[in-house]
Design an enzyme around this catalytic site. Structure first.
Site, PDB file in Angstrom:
ATOM      1  N   HIS A 206      79.458  -8.513   1.622  1.00 42.59           N
ATOM      2  CA  HIS A 206      79.606  -8.298   0.176  1.00 42.59           C
ATOM      3  C   HIS A 206      81.062  -8.355  -0.297  1.00 42.59           C
ATOM      4  CE1 HIS A 206      77.202  -6.292  -3.309  1.00 42.59           C
ATOM      5  NE2 HIS A 206      78.131  -7.095  -3.780  1.00 42.59           N
TER       6      HIS A 206
ATOM      7  N   ASP B  50      68.534 -12.845  -5.877  1.00 45.28           N
ATOM      8  CA  ASP B  50      69.757 -12.335  -5.245  1.00 45.28           C
ATOM      9  C   ASP B  50      69.843 -10.821  -5.421  1.00 45.28           C
ATOM     10  OD1 ASP B  50      72.844 -13.217  -4.445  1.00 45.28           O
ATOM     11  OD2 ASP B  50      72.757 -11.426  -5.701  1.00 45.28           O
TER      12      ASP B  50
ATOM     13  N   LYS C 155      71.696 -12.481 -14.568  1.00 45.62           N
ATOM     14  CA  LYS C 155      70.727 -11.385 -14.478  1.00 45.62           C
ATOM     15  C   LYS C 155      70.332 -10.926 -15.875  1.00 45.62           C
ATOM     16  CE  LYS C 155      71.819  -7.281 -15.018  1.00 45.62           C
ATOM     17  NZ  LYS C 155      72.480  -6.027 -15.442  1.00 45.62           N
TER      18      LYS C 155
ATOM     19  N   ARG D 210      65.194 -13.430 -22.424  1.00 42.96           N
ATOM     20  CA  ARG D 210      66.472 -13.912 -21.895  1.00 42.96           C
ATOM     21  C   ARG D 210      66.304 -14.532 -20.509  1.00 42.96           C
ATOM     22  NH1 ARG D 210      70.622  -9.444 -23.312  1.00 42.96           N
ATOM     23  NH2 ARG D 210      70.533 -10.027 -25.486  1.00 42.96           N
TER      24      ARG D 210
ATOM     25  N   TYR E 139      72.784  -2.332  -4.223  1.00 43.73           N
ATOM     26  CA  TYR E 139      72.080  -2.279  -5.515  1.00 43.73           C
ATOM     27  C   TYR E 139      70.949  -1.247  -5.485  1.00 43.73           C
ATOM     28  CZ  TYR E 139      74.237  -6.936  -6.306  1.00 43.73           C
ATOM     29  OH  TYR E 139      75.092  -8.002  -6.420  1.00 43.73           O
TER      30      TYR E 139
ATOM     31  N   LEU F 255      78.481 -15.026 -16.962  1.00 45.26           N
ATOM     32  CA  LEU F 255      78.710 -14.971 -18.415  1.00 45.26           C
ATOM     33  C   LEU F 255      79.804 -13.959 -18.763  1.00 45.26           C
ATOM     34  CD1 LEU F 255      74.927 -14.984 -19.469  1.00 45.26           C
ATOM     35  CD2 LEU F 255      76.469 -16.948 -19.251  1.00 45.26           C
TER      36      LEU F 255
ATOM     37  N   LYS G  73      72.903  -8.657   0.786  1.00 50.05           N
ATOM     38  CA  LYS G  73      74.310  -8.541   1.184  1.00 50.05           C
ATOM     39  C   LYS G  73      74.560  -7.260   1.971  1.00 50.05           C
ATOM     40  CE  LYS G  73      75.296 -10.582  -3.333  1.00 50.05           C
ATOM     41  NZ  LYS G  73      74.199  -9.993  -4.116  1.00 50.05           N
TER      42      LYS G  73
ATOM     43  N   ASN H 283      67.558 -18.284 -19.913  1.00 49.18           N
ATOM     44  CA  ASN H 283      68.561 -18.623 -18.896  1.00 49.18           C
ATOM     45  C   ASN H 283      68.097 -19.762 -17.988  1.00 49.18           C
ATOM     46  OD1 ASN H 283      70.323 -16.687 -19.833  1.00 49.18           O
ATOM     47  ND2 ASN H 283      69.821 -15.168 -18.267  1.00 49.18           N
TER      48      ASN H 283
ATOM     49  N   VAL I  41      67.007  -8.154 -17.695  1.00 54.45           N
ATOM     50  CA  VAL I  41      65.688  -7.532 -17.562  1.00 54.45           C
ATOM     51  C   VAL I  41      64.828  -7.860 -18.783  1.00 54.45           C
ATOM     52  CG1 VAL I  41      66.419  -5.644 -16.045  1.00 54.45           C
ATOM     53  CG2 VAL I  41      66.568  -5.347 -18.526  1.00 54.45           C
TER      54      VAL I  41
END
Length: 276
Positions: A111, A48, A233, A239, A53, A193, A78, A243, A235
């Protein structure tokens, strides 16, 4: 972890979207390729992004380098607020497609409604055209409130497949989710989160301790069991893997009930009625 472990949701147009995807909000373009590559290697198939972005090109590089068949990937982008309007939407879409290096996207979203601009009906007409041409497999919106959705439904045959909204245990959006359910619109959660705000809550910590999972995994599991599509999300490779590791346990009914009490209308992002 193989990608078959991720369940999918069938949208109102018959298109299937993986229920758990990977978001790249606030990831710089030069870091995006590595993050998305790690996600794809880990087993994510839904990515996504968004024009605003500034990392669609980075996503595109990772998709191209992955060697995965296009049919195995689900790519969302978006339309930004400044590009709303019929002709502007068509131009912005072409620009996004070029940056992604694709010939179609799986999901294209408006968006924000930006109600003061009052251009989202024109933008939606353009997206209807893109959907009819096959350039967009599923058409949707993001951050739309019931009033914005009702107006779309009144003026168009095309019902949004998805509304991507801020949603987490501290902002559960039950009225909006009920509206979605009534009209066959899938609920997709951004900021699932709450930017970490809710991860230290005693109720979530207790469930995490009992299940042997992290607080983040507990919250992602809550989303999945509610039926939400969710796009965490990160980086950080560890993690990114963690997730995805949320399909080997279940929250009990009393866990779901405990999390249901945490709603306090906490927004980590703007309010859709006032962002223009």
């Amino acid at each position: 972890m193989n990608d078959n472990a991720i369940p999918s949701i069938t949208l109102n147009d018959g298109v299937e979207i993986p229920q758990l995807g990977f978001g790249v909000f606030q990831v710089p373009d030069d870091e995006t390729t590595a993050a998305v590559s790690t996600a794809l290697e880990t087993g994510y198939r839904s990515i996504d992004t968004a024009a605003i972005y500034g990392n669609e090109a980075g996503v595109g590089r990772a998709l191209a380098a992955s060697g995965l068949p296009r049919g195995d990937l689900f790519v969302t982008t978006k339309l930004w607020n400044a590009d709303q309007g019929y002709e502007a939407t068509l131009r912005a879409f072409d620009d996004s497609l070029a940056k992604l290096g694709l010939d179609h996207v799986d999901l294209y979203l408006i968006h924000w409604p930006t109600p003061a601009r009052d251009l989202y009906l024109d933008s939606w007409r353009a997206i209807e055209r893109l959907a009819a041409q096959g350039a967009v497999r599923a058409a949707g919106v993001s951050n739309f409130q019931p009033a914005h959705l009702s107006r779309l439904l009144d003026h168009s045959e095309l019902v949004p497949a998805v509304n991507q909204i801020e949603l987490h245990p501290a902002l559960q959006q039950s009225d909006l989710r009920a509206f979605h359910a009534l009209h066959g619109i899938a609920t997709e959660a951004w900021s699932p989160l709450a930017k970490g705000e809710i991860l230290t809550h005693p109720a979530i910590a207790a469930i995490a301790e009992r299940t042997g999972k992290s607080a983040a995994q507990v919250v992602l599991r809550w989303h999945l069991q509610l039926g939400n599509i969710v796009i965490p999300k990160s980086v950080t490779p560890s993690r990114i893997r963690d997730n995805l590791n949320v399909f080997d346990f279940q929250l009990a009914e009393h866990d779901m009930a405990a999390i249901a009490t945490l709603d306090r209308n906490l927004r980590t992002g703007p309010h859709p009625d006032t962002l223009n």
